[in-house]
Design an enzyme around this catalytic site. Structure first.
Site, PDB file in Angstrom:
ATOM      1  N   TYR A 132       0.672   5.993 -12.341  1.00 40.16           N
ATOM      2  CA  TYR A 132       0.318   5.535 -11.235  1.00 40.16           C
ATOM      3  C   TYR A 132      -0.689   4.657 -11.173  1.00 40.16           C
ATOM      4  O   TYR A 132      -1.377   4.373 -12.068  1.00 40.16           O
ATOM      5  CB  TYR A 132      -0.118   6.850 -10.250  1.00 40.16           C
ATOM      6  CG  TYR A 132      -1.722   7.132 -10.734  1.00 40.16           C
ATOM      7  CD1 TYR A 132      -2.714   6.632 -10.279  1.00 40.16           C
ATOM      8  CD2 TYR A 132      -1.563   8.152 -11.453  1.00 40.16           C
ATOM      9  CE1 TYR A 132      -3.836   7.215 -10.222  1.00 40.16           C
ATOM     10  CE2 TYR A 132      -3.008   8.591 -11.897  1.00 40.16           C
ATOM     11  CZ  TYR A 132      -4.028   8.277 -11.416  1.00 40.16           C
ATOM     12  OH  TYR A 132      -5.182   8.684 -11.663  1.00 40.16           O
ATOM     13  N   CYS A 133      -0.482   3.576 -10.066  1.00 39.78           N
ATOM     14  CA  CYS A 133      -1.358   2.315  -9.933  1.00 39.78           C
ATOM     15  C   CYS A 133      -1.303   2.227  -8.350  1.00 39.78           C
ATOM     16  O   CYS A 133      -0.617   3.063  -7.640  1.00 39.78           O
ATOM     17  CB  CYS A 133      -0.887   1.293 -10.760  1.00 39.78           C
ATOM     18  SG  CYS A 133       0.671   0.842 -10.489  1.00 39.78           S
ATOM     19  N   THR A 134      -1.963   0.945  -8.088  1.00 42.02           N
ATOM     20  CA  THR A 134      -2.033   0.826  -6.618  1.00 42.02           C
ATOM     21  C   THR A 134      -0.899   0.698  -5.674  1.00 42.02           C
ATOM     22  O   THR A 134      -0.826   1.483  -4.870  1.00 42.02           O
ATOM     23  CB  THR A 134      -2.840  -0.392  -6.527  1.00 42.02           C
ATOM     24  OG1 THR A 134      -4.103  -0.640  -7.233  1.00 42.02           O
ATOM     25  CG2 THR A 134      -3.468  -0.679  -4.897  1.00 42.02           C
TER      26      THR A 134
END
Length: 302
Positions: A184-186
């Protein structure tokens, strides 16, 4: 009265002439008085821009007309009208600086060798069904996780995306190769590359959250598996999905809980300081202590 907005987006698609796309994007943004940061490579486009809502809408419509960019997921958020210091539109070898431009393969549908995309509800379902067999793997710079992350997530020891390849090749995470990895990331762009890099190195079951933390937070606010605040690459520094979201950051000065992140006073350093509202008014608490490595403020977007 003009309403300021910010959009965060990316699209992976073959770009035959990145310099021509840069010229078009710069001219488009300047004509609409938009600021922000846009990167174009042979693999597509990655950006975040802000300005008056009517102008941002025009920008989105125009950008979607480019072949392959129409599928981009534009994530909207409130702006202040002064969220970015300038407009930067550049050609790069990679949309995110992993220093490994050949990790991914791309066609007009997007990245073809990355992780399986999961919608927010599908993420929760996977965890409900498989419990501890699911591992959240943070695809951001490590400091971002100090104020917000998925519960129980693995947070790699990386200062920038440059560090990810050596980090996953270090052997530290080999024991996870048989687990279900949810990267996951922004906004999702970093995980498009990270998930492919992990699959290329023997991680067998790799997922990524469709739309990143932003879409998950919009869906579940502070009632899901996300905890804390989201670090963002503009003057807001952090945003919350709900007023009741917990402060999980620990102030670098007093150790109290906070979600506030500020830049080091040394403009050539750009180190981020996690600091509470009580300690931040003292300029000495934001001084560079000489241990901070040089760091570009807008290195990563999404």
């Amino acid at each position: 009265m003009a309403v300021p907005k910010i959009v965060l987006y990316y699209a992976f698609a073959p770009v035959a002439d990145p310099r021509a796309v840069v010229l078009w994007q710069r001219t488009l943004c300047e004509s609409l008085n938009l600021k922000g940061r846009i990167i174009v490579s042979k693999h597509g486009i990655n950006g975040t821009v802000g300005g008056e809502m009517a102008n941002v809408k025009k920008y989105v419509r125009a950008t979607k007309e480019y072949p392959g960019f129409g599928k981009a997921d534009f994530k909207w958020s409130e702006g202040t009208g002064d969220d970015f210091p300038r407009l930067s539109v550049k050609v790069r070898k990679e949309l995110v600086a992993f220093t490994s431009p050949d990790e991914i393969t791309v066609d007009e549908s997007g990245v073809t060798n990355g992780g399986v995309h999961l919608k927010p509800a599908e993420v929760n379902k996977l965890v409900d069904e498989r419990g501890d067999d699911v591992v959240f793997f943070d695809g951001r710079n490590a400091f971002e996780a100090r104020v917000g992350k998925f519960k129980g997530a693995v947070v790699p020891d990386v200062r920038t995306s440059h560090d990810f390849i050596s980090e996953i090749e270090s052997g530290k995470y080999d024991h996870l190769k048989d687990k279900a990895i949810v990267t996951y990331c922004t906004g999702g762009v970093r995980c498009e590359i990270l998930s492919a890099a992990m699959k290329n190195r023997g991680f067998g079951e790799v997922y990524q959250i469709e739309g990143g933390i932003v879409r998950y937070g919009e869906a579940f606010r502070d009632k899901g598996l996300w905890e804390g605040s989201l670090y963002v690459f503009d003057k807001r520094q952090v945003t919350k999905f709900a007023p009741t979201a917990a402060d999980i950051g620990e102030c670098d000065v007093c150790g109290g809980t906070t979600s506030q992140v500020l830049n080091c006073n040394n403009l050539t350093c750009r180190h981020r300081v996690v600091i509470c509202e009580s300690c931040s008014p003292n300029p000495a608490n934001l001084d560079c202590d000489g241990s901070h490595a040089p760091f570009k403020r807008y290195e990563d977007v999404g």
